[in-house]
Enzyme design. Structure first.
Site: not given
Ligand SMILES: [Zn+2]
Length: 397
Positions: A90, A153
């Site tokens: 991401d 994340e």
């Molecule tokens: Zn990162």
């Protein structure tokens, strides 16, 4: 263009912004690459309702209908220790498009630089790991080498939480986040909070009949800056390179609904740095006490206190529990790399929390992550890839 540069450019061209359909789509592209390389591939849909309901779930700030986990495995010949490379797929949104020289998802190569959102944070590191695994196929180590591609994340740690929940483990892990090829064995944490400051609305021409929530926010803001200064006076040696290792910043402020009215509510949201070794409870108590003290000193706020709400991504600090593994990463670089603790939270704390020795080491500068005209030096991606292959060869021998 080398195959490494081509793959990185292709991946940067996929705008895998957290929560977008491309965040799910890029996992299928990576799974295909891994299958073509002959790795065992575990690609699964993350059970979002089940994961998000767990008390230890680290939080999620963007809405997702679906998300996928992906782990590729180069099976060892038997008997050696395993090693995981863990990289998030991401990326954060590009922000103000006029600040970019060209398309934020161009994947453009200019000299040694490959440009685009996510090039540095952290598709460069992910590609370094993919090519390290490819290199290891020539002379397979005894232990398994795993490559985990994780979603979510940036807004909490969904992907790594999900793979641990699925039962994936390794004897050690490297997260090739952008560290400028420094070895990073610790991360500060960060908590997201929201303040609500009450006031009383009135016509602005008679403002003294009301209470401005903006005015009442000012002493609270000052108190938070003082709290930040206190918490950064004496910090862990690993954090000394940062001027403010544990930053507290108010990122958004919203107040009022009409220019000629006294604003009756102010809502401010921010991030609160958590110190190495500090618990979330200790950190929360420190911020709540500072807000409480500021309120007690103001007659209006003493009667109508500011409320503090904790929401969104909850990054605890983390530290690699195994200094020998940090030394192994240092050794694999073949140079004398810098070593420091990162001021931001990452998946390190989830992996270290599961008892897996984990270190961050990867290409690109953190100053460029999340910034316009983000790029990664291709030579650093290549250097990181060589180090990761060398590390795996030694660790999994
Ligand atoms: Zn990162």
């Amino acid at each position: 263009m080398t195959e490494l540069t081509e793959l990185l450019s292709d991946l940067v061209r996929i705008p895998s912004v957290g929560g977008s359909p491309h965040e799910a789509g890029i996992q299928a592209v990576l799974a295909d690459w891994m299958r073509a390389e002959g790795l065992d591939v575990d690609l699964w849909e993350l059970p979002l309702p089940e994961l998000t309901a767990q008390p230890a779930f680290p939080g999620m700030e963007v809405a997702r209908e679906r998300a996928y986990g992906l782990v590729g495995r180069l099976p060892g010949t038997g008997g050696g220790r395993s090693l995981m490379f863990n990289g998030h797929v991401d990326v954060v949104p590009p922000g103000d498009l006029t600040a970019w020289t060209d398309d934020p998802f161009s994947g453009r190569v200019e000299g040694d630089r490959l440009y685009g959102r996510g090039a540095c944070d952290m598709k460069g590191g992910l590609v370094a790991a993919l090519f390290a695994v490819r290199e290891l196929k020539r002379d397979r180590p005894r232990g398994d080498v795993l490559i985990a591609c994780v979603a979510g994340e940036e807004d909490g740690g969904l992907g790594t939480y999900g793979l641990l929940d699925r039962g994936w483990r390794a004897d050690a892990c490297v997260i090739p986040e952008p560290t400028g090829l420094a070895v990073v064995p610790a991360n500060a944490g960060a908590l997201t909070f929201r303040l609500r400051v009450p006031g009383v609305s009135a016509h602005a021409s008679r403002r003294t009949a009301g209470v401005s929530a903006v005015e009442k926010f000012l002493p609270v803001f000052t108190a938070l800056r003082e709290l930040e200064a206190d918490r950064n006076r004496d910090t862990d040696p690993l954090m000394k390179r940062w001027d403010v290792p544990y930053a507290l910043e108010i990122g958004t402020v919203h107040a009022g609904d009409w220019s000629s009215s006294v604003p009756d509510t102010l809502v401010a949201e921010g991030r609160f740095g958590v110190a190495l070794g500090e618990s979330a409870q200790q950190a929360k108590a420190a911020l709540e006490a500072a807000v409480g003290k500021a309120c007690a000193a103001d007659p209006w706020l003493a009667e109508h206190p500011v409320t503090v709400e904790w929401w969104g991504g909850q990054f605890l600090p983390g530290r690699n529990p195994d200094p020998a593994f940090t030394a192994a990463v240092v050794g694999a670089t073949g140079v004398t790399p810098e070593q420091w603790g990162a001021p931001y939270g990452s998946d390190l704390r989830l992996l270290a929390g599961a008892g897996i020795p984990t270190v961050q080491y990867g290409p690109g500068s953190i100053e460029l992550a999340h910034a316009p005209d983000e790029y990664v030096p291709i030579s650093e991606v290549v250097a990181a890839s060589t180090t990761l292959a060398r590390l795996a060869a030694a660790h999994c021998a």
